[in-house]
Design a protein around this motif. Structure first.
Motif, PDB file in Angstrom:
ATOM      1  N   UNK A 212      30.171 -38.775  25.874  1.00 10.60           N
ATOM      2  CA  UNK A 212      29.189 -37.835  25.330  1.00 10.60           C
ATOM      3  C   UNK A 212      28.127 -38.586  24.520  1.00 10.60           C
ATOM      4  N   UNK A 213      28.574 -39.594  23.790  1.00 11.72           N
ATOM      5  CA  UNK A 213      27.632 -40.373  22.983  1.00 11.72           C
ATOM      6  C   UNK A 213      26.648 -41.105  23.898  1.00 11.72           C
ATOM      7  N   UNK A 214      27.155 -41.672  24.968  1.00  7.88           N
ATOM      8  CA  UNK A 214      26.280 -42.401  25.901  1.00  7.88           C
ATOM      9  C   UNK A 214      25.255 -41.435  26.512  1.00  7.88           C
ATOM     10  N   UNK A 215      25.703 -40.219  26.849  1.00 10.16           N
ATOM     11  CA  UNK A 215      24.772 -39.211  27.400  1.00 10.16           C
ATOM     12  C   UNK A 215      23.682 -38.885  26.384  1.00 10.16           C
ATOM     13  N   UNK A 216      24.102 -38.721  25.122  1.00 12.90           N
ATOM     14  CA  UNK A 216      23.118 -38.384  24.084  1.00 12.90           C
ATOM     15  C   UNK A 216      22.146 -39.536  23.842  1.00 12.90           C
ATOM     16  N   UNK A 217      22.669 -40.759  23.891  1.00 16.90           N
ATOM     17  CA  UNK A 217      21.782 -41.928  23.726  1.00 16.90           C
ATOM     18  C   UNK A 217      20.664 -41.884  24.756  1.00 16.90           C
ATOM     19  N   UNK A 218      21.021 -41.496  25.971  1.00 21.00           N
ATOM     20  CA  UNK A 218      20.047 -41.439  27.071  1.00 21.00           C
ATOM     21  C   UNK A 218      18.979 -40.378  26.853  1.00 21.00           C
ATOM     22  N   UNK A 219      19.218 -39.460  25.929  1.00 20.61           N
ATOM     23  CA  UNK A 219      18.237 -38.393  25.662  1.00 20.61           C
ATOM     24  C   UNK A 219      17.271 -38.757  24.541  1.00 20.61           C
ATOM     25  N   UNK A 220      17.439 -39.926  23.934  1.00 20.31           N
ATOM     26  CA  UNK A 220      16.583 -40.297  22.791  1.00 20.31           C
ATOM     27  C   UNK A 220      15.122 -40.377  23.232  1.00 20.31           C
ATOM     28  N   UNK A 221      14.232 -39.608  22.592  1.00 21.13           N
ATOM     29  CA  UNK A 221      12.828 -39.597  23.017  1.00 21.13           C
ATOM     30  C   UNK A 221      12.190 -40.979  23.100  1.00 21.13           C
ATOM     31  N   UNK A 222      12.542 -41.893  22.232  1.00 29.44           N
ATOM     32  CA  UNK A 222      11.927 -43.226  22.324  1.00 29.44           C
ATOM     33  C   UNK A 222      12.538 -44.068  23.443  1.00 29.44           C
TER      34      UNK A 222
END
Ligand SMILES: NC(=O)c1ccc[n+]([C@@H]2O[C@H](COP(=O)([O-])OP(=O)(O)OC[C@H]3O[C@@H](n4cnc5c(N)ncnc54)[C@H](O)[C@@H]3O)[C@@H](O)[C@H]2O)c1
Length: 264
Positions: A212-222
């Motif tokens: 889940x953390x890896x998925x969220x990292x991929x959503x970081x706008x920058x």
């Protein structure tokens, strides 16, 4: 003589660049970490570059730690505390995480408050996860803890390391809000930084354990993780005259992820 900067977690991914930045300001440094070997290695590196560095190896959660820190500081005036030492969910059980991330932080701040010179600043480190608490009852339990109404609620909700971490970091934000008045009364400031995904040993360990953390990292706008120095630069700014009206708040340094999740 310029006043000292204390950096906790100084051997870590954020602590190291913080120490380097204040060394570049020619501030005397008092560096702390539980990892004595890495602490001494980095202190030696900084001394080679001409920095004035003393060290204290130890566990910030040990009852004797604040006293040892004050002994190490001696009579030196204190300019800033940059408190990066902390544990993440894969590193310990919930109660130990609460002890290190919150209770030790509260003791540290209380011990150092009388030691700052006017204009000084304490910078604590919270986390983006502090904004991801789903249950208002949990937020209320954190409020009670910070207000000194007991830790029963927190202990009830901190049933696993992840919740222990999240609650501890939310409590750090509460602590900063609570302490701003006592700091302000002495011409001092206290703030926290909420990092998003910062590429350090800690976040690499967490990413390995959580899809889940890896998925969220991929959503970081920058579109990338942050670096330890991108936290250090904000800590440096927060201690500077440019931040003279910033106190009692939490500054998100997260590449935009909380805003994207509409939780920020
Ligand atoms: N890296 C991230 O993505 C991220 C995100 C949000 C919040 N944070 C927070 O940022 C802070 C710094 O994290 P980091 O990424 O630099 O981690 P890190 O693991 O690289 O560094 C943390 C340092 O703290 C030290 N430490 C741990 N427990 C200690 C104790 N009990 N006493 C003394 N020293 C102790 C460790 O030895 C280590 O050198 C932590 O509070 C962490 O919770 C990190």
């Amino acid at each position: 003589m310029s006043a000292t900067v204390i950096v906790t977690g100084a051997a870590g991914g954020m602590g190291r660049p913080v120490a380097a930045r204040f060394a570049a300001q020619d501030r005397p440094l008092l560096l702390c970490d539980v990892n004595a070997e890495r602490l001494e290695d980095m202190a030696a590196e900084l001394r080679e570059g001409g920095a004035r560095v003393s060290t204290l190896a130890g566990d910030i959660a040990a009852p004797e730690f604040p006293g040892q820190l004050l002994d190490s500081l001696g009579d030196a005036p204190l300019f800033a505390l940059i408190h990066t030492a902390g544990l993440s969910p894969t590193m310990a059980e919930a109660q130990r995480i609460l002890e290190v991330n919150y209770f030790a932080t509260e003791r540290l701040v209380a011990a150092l408050l009388p030691r700052f010179e006017e204009g000084g600043c304490a910078v604590l480190v919270s986390s983006m996860s502090a904004y991801l608490i789903p249950d208002p009852a949990m937020i209320a339990a954190v409020g009670d803890l910070v207000a000194g109404k007991g830790r029963d609620g927190i202990d009830r909700f901190a049933t696993d390391p992840g919740m222990g971490y999240t609650l501890s970091k939310r409590a750090v934000i509460g602590l900063v809000g609570r302490e701003a008045a006592a700091f302000g009364a002495r011409g001092l400031r206290i703030v926290s930084i909420a990092p998003g995904f910062i590429d350090t040993e800690m976040s690499r360990a967490e990413a390995k354990a959580s899809e889940q953390m890896v998925r969220m990292m991929g959503m970081t706008p920058l579109g990338r993780q942050g670096t330890g120095d991108e936290i250090a630069s904000v800590a440096e700014f927060l201690c500077s005259p440019g931040a003279s009206y910033v106190s009692g708040c939490d500054i998100k340094v997260d590449g935009g992820i909380l805003g994207r999740l509409a939780l920020g």
